[in-house]
Design a protein around this motif. Structure first.
Motif, PDB file in Angstrom:
ATOM      1  N   LYS A   1      -4.162  -2.246  -4.466  1.00 42.60           N
ATOM      2  CA  LYS A   1      -5.553  -1.867  -4.712  1.00 42.60           C
ATOM      3  C   LYS A   1      -5.731  -0.363  -4.817  1.00 42.60           C
ATOM      4  O   LYS A   1      -6.780   0.109  -5.232  1.00 42.60           O
TER       5      LYS A   1
ATOM      6  N   ARG B   1       2.466  -8.181  -3.417  1.00 43.38           N
ATOM      7  CA  ARG B   1       1.679  -7.841  -4.623  1.00 43.38           C
ATOM      8  C   ARG B   1       2.025  -8.794  -5.771  1.00 43.38           C
ATOM      9  O   ARG B   1       2.127  -8.390  -6.937  1.00 43.38           O
TER      10      ARG B   1
ATOM     11  N   ARG C   1      -6.081   3.759  -0.542  1.00 41.52           N
ATOM     12  CA  ARG C   1      -5.935   5.035   0.152  1.00 41.52           C
ATOM     13  C   ARG C   1      -6.111   6.221  -0.800  1.00 41.52           C
ATOM     14  O   ARG C   1      -6.838   7.176  -0.469  1.00 41.52           O
TER      15      ARG C   1
ATOM     16  N   ASP D   1       8.357  -3.145   6.069  1.00 35.53           N
ATOM     17  CA  ASP D   1       7.750  -4.257   6.805  1.00 35.53           C
ATOM     18  C   ASP D   1       8.209  -5.620   6.264  1.00 35.53           C
ATOM     19  O   ASP D   1       8.262  -6.602   7.001  1.00 35.53           O
TER      20      ASP D   1
ATOM     21  N   HIS E   1       2.352   4.554   2.270  1.00 37.33           N
ATOM     22  CA  HIS E   1       1.893   3.159   2.417  1.00 37.33           C
ATOM     23  C   HIS E   1       2.940   2.207   1.813  1.00 37.33           C
ATOM     24  O   HIS E   1       3.328   1.202   2.449  1.00 37.33           O
TER      25      HIS E   1
HETATM   26  C1  GRG Z   1       7.614  -0.777   8.878  1.00 35.37           C
HETATM   27  C2  GRG Z   1       7.305   1.721   9.097  1.00 35.37           C
HETATM   28  C3  GRG Z   1       6.730   0.403   9.066  1.00 35.37           C
HETATM   29  C4  GRG Z   1       5.416   0.268   9.212  1.00 35.37           C
HETATM   30  C5  GRG Z   1       4.781  -1.007   9.059  1.00 35.37           C
HETATM   31  C6  GRG Z   1       1.410  -0.739   7.749  1.00 35.37           C
HETATM   32  C7  GRG Z   1       2.580  -1.508   8.235  1.00 35.37           C
HETATM   33  C8  GRG Z   1       3.332  -0.935   9.349  1.00 35.37           C
HETATM   34  C9  GRG Z   1       2.992  -2.653   7.662  1.00 35.37           C
HETATM   35  C10 GRG Z   1       2.356  -3.235   6.489  1.00 35.37           C
HETATM   36  C11 GRG Z   1       2.214  -4.728   6.615  1.00 35.37           C
HETATM   37  C12 GRG Z   1       0.853  -5.185   6.928  1.00 35.37           C
HETATM   38  C13 GRG Z   1       0.554  -6.613   6.642  1.00 35.37           C
HETATM   39  C14 GRG Z   1      -0.071  -4.395   7.442  1.00 35.37           C
HETATM   40  C15 GRG Z   1      -1.450  -4.795   7.747  1.00 35.37           C
HETATM   41  C16 GRG Z   1      -2.507  -4.379   6.752  1.00 35.37           C
HETATM   42  C17 GRG Z   1      -2.025  -3.764   5.534  1.00 35.37           C
HETATM   43  C18 GRG Z   1      -1.575  -2.361   5.617  1.00 35.37           C
HETATM   44  C19 GRG Z   1      -2.052  -4.490   4.427  1.00 35.37           C
HETATM   45  C20 GRG Z   1      -1.658  -4.012   3.106  1.00 35.37           C
HETATM   46  O1  GRG Z   1      -2.497  -2.997   2.621  1.00 35.37           O
HETATM   47  P1  GRG Z   1      -3.378  -3.196   1.326  1.00 35.37           P
HETATM   48  O2  GRG Z   1      -4.226  -4.421   1.456  1.00 35.37           O
HETATM   49  O3  GRG Z   1      -2.213  -3.476   0.253  1.00 35.37           O
HETATM   50  O4  GRG Z   1      -4.100  -1.914   1.029  1.00 35.37           O
HETATM   51  P2  GRG Z   1      -2.116  -3.103  -1.293  1.00 35.37           P
HETATM   52  O5  GRG Z   1      -0.996  -3.994  -1.810  1.00 35.37           O
HETATM   53  O6  GRG Z   1      -3.449  -3.384  -1.942  1.00 35.37           O
HETATM   54  O7  GRG Z   1      -1.752  -1.642  -1.367  1.00 35.37           O
END
Ligand code: GRG
Length: 299
Positions: A50, A101, A53, A89, A82
Motif C-alpha cells: 500500500k 502481497r 509509510r 518475518d 519495512h
Molecule cells: C523480522 C526484523 C523483523 C521485524 C519484523 C514489522 C514486522 C517485524 C513484521 C512484519 C509482519 C507483520 C504481519 C507485521 C504486522 C503489521 C504489518 C507491519 C503488516 C504489513 O504492513 P502493511 O499492511 O503491508 O503496510 P504492505 O504490504 O501494504 O506494505
C-alpha cells in the motif's frame, strides 16, 4: 502534495507510483555474481504494497512545504526498512510464510540465504539514502533522520517488538503488553514516517508533538485493523495467509477485546488521530484521509 479537489485514491496512487520509480532507480538490475541478491531486493520491494509509510512521509512533509523530492527519498528509505522486515518475518525461522502481497515470499522465489541477505542489504541501503546530500542540504537534518530511523527500526523499536512477539509464544500477554509490543513492532516505523516531515522542515515544538500524537493513535488503529483482517479477511483480499494469530494462539487486540469492540476501538482511534491534526487546519486533509483509509479495510 494534494491540491484541493484531488481525491484520496489518486493522491495515494500518485505517491505509490513515485515511490516505485525511485525504488526502481535505487535498485537497478545488476550483472555479475551479485545479480540474484539485487533481483531478490527488487522482488521484496517492487510491485505491491500500500506504500502507507511513504505516503505518511509525503503528507507530513507537505504540511511544512518541504520539497516532495526530498520527502520521497525518506519515504523510499522507510519503505525499504519495512520491506526488509517483511522479508525476514516471512522466513521459516520466523512466521514461515509462502505468500506476501499476493506473490511468493522472497525465500520461496529465491532461497533462504538470499532472502536474509536481501533484507540486510535493504536495511543498509535505507541509511545510505538518508545520509546522501540529495536527501537534505543540512547535515544535521540528515543525522536526525538517520538516528530517528535507526531508533524506530532497532532493538528499542521494530526489532524489539518482534523479539517480544516471539517470546510471547510461550507467555500469553495482557492488553497493556500487547499494546506496548505493537507500538514497538509496527508503531515505531509509522511514527518515524509521520515525524519525518517535521524533521525535513526543521519544525519542533507543539506541531511536531501533534504529529507524534497523531502517529501514536494511527499506529494502534492500523494494528487493530491488521488483527481484524487476520481474523476475518481472505487471502485474496490481503495477499497473505490469514488466521495465523488464532492458529498460533497469539494474544491480539481482537482476541483480547473481541471482534466488534476491536472494530469500534479502531474507529475511535482513527477519529482521535484526526483530532490531533486540528492545529494544521485544512492543510492536513491528506493525513486525515489516511486515518480513514487505515481502518477502512477492517470495518
Ligand atoms: C523480522 C526484523 C523483523 C521485524 C519484523 C514489522 C514486522 C517485524 C513484521 C512484519 C509482519 C507483520 C504481519 C507485521 C504486522 C503489521 C504489518 C507491519 C503488516 C504489513 O504492513 P502493511 O499492511 O503491508 O503496510 P504492505 O504490504 O501494504 O506494505
Amino acid at each position: 502534495m494534494m491540491p484541493e479537489g484531488r481525491d484520496f485514491a489518486s493522491a495515494q496512487a500518485e505517491a505509490a507510483l513515485a515511490v516505485d520509480e525511485l525504488l526502481q532507480a535505487l535498485l537497478p538490475e545488476p550483472a555479475g555474481h551479485e545479480a540474484d541478491l539485487f533481483r531478490a531486493m527488487r522482488h521484496g520491494t517492487l510491485g505491491g504494497g500500500k506504500r502507507l509509510r511513504p505516503l505518511l512521509v509525503l503528507a507530513s512533509a507537505d504540511l511544512f512545504a518541504v520539497s516532495p523530492s526530498r520527502a520521497l527519498r525518506v519515504g523510499a528509505a522507510v519503505e525499504m526498512v519495512h520491506c526488509y522486515s517483511l522479508i525476514h518475518d516471512d522466513l521459516p525461522c520466523m512466521d514461515d510464510d509462502d505468500l506476501r502481497r499476493g506473490r511468493p515470499t522472497v525465500h520461496k522465489a529465491f532461497d533462504e540465504a538470499t532472502a536474509v541477505l536481501a533484507g540486510d542489504a535493504l536495511l543498509t541501503l535505507a541509511f545510505e539514502v538518508l545520509a546522501a546530500p540529495q536527501t537534505h542540504g543540512d547535515a544535521e537534518v540528515r543525522l536526525e533522520l538517520v538516528r530517528g530511523l535507526a531508533e524506530a527500526a532497532g532493538g528499542r523499536g521494530m526489532v524489539g517488538g518482534q523479539a517480544i512477539d516471539l517470546a510471547a509464544e510461550h507467555r500469553p500477554l495482557d492488553l497493556g503488553s500487547v499494546t506496548r509490543l505493537q507500538q514497538l513492532k509496527t508503531g515505531a516505523l509509522i511514527a518515524f514516517a509521520c515525524g519525518a516531515g517535521a524533521m525535513l522542515g526543521k519544525i519542533g515544538g507543539p506541531l511536531r508533538q501533534a504529529l507524534h500524537a497523531y502517529a501514536h493513535d494511527l499506529g494502534l488503529a492500523f494494528q487493530i485493523t491488521d488483527d481484524l483482517l487476520d481474523a476475518e479477511g481472505s487471502v485474496a483480499a490481503t495477499g497473505k495467509r490469514v488466521g495465523k494469530d488464532a492458529a498460533a494462539g497469539k494474544a491480539t487486540f481482537v482476541s483480547l477485546l473481541g471482534i466488534e469492540p476491536a472494530r469500534v476501538q479502531a474507529r475511535i482511534l482513527a477519529r482521535q488521530a484526526a483530532r490531533h491534526l486540528d492545529p494544521f487546519g485544512e492543510r492536513a486533509g491528506l493525513l486525515r484521509e489516511i486515518a480513514d483509509f487505515v481502518i477502512a479495510r477492517g470495518q
